[in-house]
Design a protein around this motif. Structure first.
Motif, short mmCIF file in Angstrom:
data_model
loop_
_atom_site.label_atom_id
_atom_site.label_comp_id
_atom_site.label_asym_id
_atom_site.label_seq_id
_atom_site.Cartn_x
_atom_site.Cartn_y
_atom_site.Cartn_z
N PRO A 124 6.63 69.52 9.52
CA PRO A 124 5.63 70.39 8.91
C PRO A 124 5.38 70.03 7.45
O PRO A 124 6.21 69.37 6.81
CB PRO A 124 6.25 71.78 9.03
N PRO A 125 4.24 70.43 6.90
CA PRO A 125 3.97 70.20 5.47
C PRO A 125 5.09 70.79 4.60
O PRO A 125 5.64 71.84 4.90
CB PRO A 125 2.64 70.93 5.24
N GLY A 126 5.40 70.07 3.52
CA GLY A 126 6.48 70.51 2.63
C GLY A 126 7.85 70.04 3.07
O GLY A 126 8.86 70.40 2.46
N THR A 127 7.91 69.24 4.15
CA THR A 127 9.18 68.69 4.62
C THR A 127 9.03 67.19 4.83
O THR A 127 7.92 66.67 4.96
CB THR A 127 9.63 69.34 5.94
N ALA A 128 10.17 66.51 4.87
CA ALA A 128 10.18 65.06 5.07
C ALA A 128 11.10 64.73 6.23
O ALA A 128 12.17 65.32 6.38
CB ALA A 128 10.65 64.35 3.80
N ALA A 129 10.69 63.78 7.08
CA ALA A 129 11.49 63.37 8.24
C ALA A 129 12.71 62.58 7.80
O ALA A 129 12.61 61.68 6.96
CB ALA A 129 10.63 62.55 9.19
N GLN A 130 13.86 62.90 8.35
CA GLN A 130 15.10 62.18 8.10
C GLN A 130 15.49 61.45 9.39
O GLN A 130 16.07 62.06 10.30
CB GLN A 130 16.22 63.15 7.68
N PRO A 131 15.16 60.15 9.52
CA PRO A 131 15.40 59.44 10.79
C PRO A 131 16.86 59.43 11.22
O PRO A 131 17.16 59.46 12.41
CB PRO A 131 14.91 58.01 10.49
N GLY A 132 17.79 59.41 10.27
CA GLY A 132 19.20 59.35 10.62
C GLY A 132 19.67 60.59 11.37
O GLY A 132 20.42 60.50 12.34
N THR A 133 19.25 61.76 10.92
CA THR A 133 19.67 63.01 11.54
C THR A 133 18.60 63.59 12.46
O THR A 133 18.86 64.58 13.14
CB THR A 133 20.00 64.05 10.46
N ARG A 134 17.39 63.00 12.46
CA ARG A 134 16.26 63.51 13.23
C ARG A 134 15.99 64.97 12.88
O ARG A 134 15.79 65.81 13.75
CB ARG A 134 16.47 63.33 14.73
N GLU A 135 15.99 65.25 11.58
CA GLU A 135 15.70 66.58 11.09
C GLU A 135 14.58 66.51 10.05
O GLU A 135 14.33 65.46 9.46
CB GLU A 135 16.94 67.22 10.46
N CYS A 136 13.93 67.64 9.83
CA CYS A 136 12.92 67.76 8.77
C CYS A 136 13.59 68.44 7.59
O CYS A 136 14.09 69.56 7.72
CB CYS A 136 11.72 68.59 9.25
N GLN A 137 13.61 67.77 6.46
CA GLN A 137 14.24 68.32 5.27
C GLN A 137 13.17 68.77 4.29
O GLN A 137 12.20 68.05 4.04
CB GLN A 137 15.16 67.28 4.61
N GLU A 138 13.37 69.95 3.75
CA GLU A 138 12.39 70.48 2.80
C GLU A 138 12.35 69.63 1.54
O GLU A 138 13.38 69.19 1.05
CB GLU A 138 12.72 71.93 2.46
#
Length: 206
Positions: A124-138
């Motif tokens: 979502p907007p305001g977050t960035a994809a973290q490929p290592g953990t497959r999570e969206c980080q604010e």
């Protein structure tokens, strides 16, 4: 004639009881293929009740329903322990690989990213994809840039042709505490210095 009718009824009754007796015998012996770990089992539908340490996993194939007793719930399900039966409950989202509750995902399937218990193809907007953990980080929104610093080279403000100047911006306290991913907080660029120091060498201060 009555004797013949009596024998016929007795034969029909015994034929009706045969499948029930066979099912009870097989279920109690635990020889049915789908009845491993079952307390109560059906030939057609598998496990109905499991031993207290196992989970009852139920799935559908068309209009038929099948049950199986498992030690751990498979991907896409989570275990719920109850007073009478422990059940494997399906995660609501089909893109969720494992969940804490029906609506709160803990790990997403491939090509999806986890954010606040939900799975997204794109963060979502305001977050960035973290490929290592497959999570969206604010991501954080830092403050404005400061003014460019004095042009220096090895702490000197003159006596060289080229130097470097820098500028910085601050991160809000809340963003630092949450450990969110922030954009660049420091920038540098080349700058032209005075080749000669009037009245002697002047070093940068601060």
């Amino acid at each position: 004639m009555q004797w013949i009718i009596f024998m016929l009824l007795l034969f029909i009754s015994s034929m009706e009881m045969l499948p029930q007796n066979r099912w009870k015998k097989q279920a109690s012996a635990g020889v049915l293929e789908n009845c491993t770990g079952c307390v109560l089992c059906s030939e057609d539908n598998g496990c109905i009740t499991c031993h207290h340490r196992l989970f009852l996993l139920i799935w559908r194939d068309g209009i038929r329903q099948y049950g199986m007793c498992v030690h751990t719930c498979p991907p896409g399900y989570f275990g719920v322990r109850g007073l009478e039966v422990n059940r494997c409950t399906k995660c609501r989202s089909p893109s969720c690989e494992s969940c804490f509750s029906r609506d709160f995902c803990m790990k997403c399937k491939d090509k999806f990213y986890l954010y606040k218990g939900q799975c997204f193809r794109q963060c979502p907007p305001g977050t960035a994809a973290q490929p290592g953990t497959r999570e969206c980080q604010e991501t954080c929104e830092p403050g404005p840039w400061s003014e460019w610093s004095a042009c220096t080279h090895e702490s000197r403000t003159c006596g060289c042709k080229w130097g470097v100047e820098t500028r910085v911006r601050e991160v809000p306290e809340a963003a630092r505490e949450e450990g969110t991913a922030c954009p660049a907080l420091l920038e540098t660029r080349r700058c032209r210095m005075k080749k000669h120091c009037p009245g002697g060498e002047h070093r940068a201060t601060g």
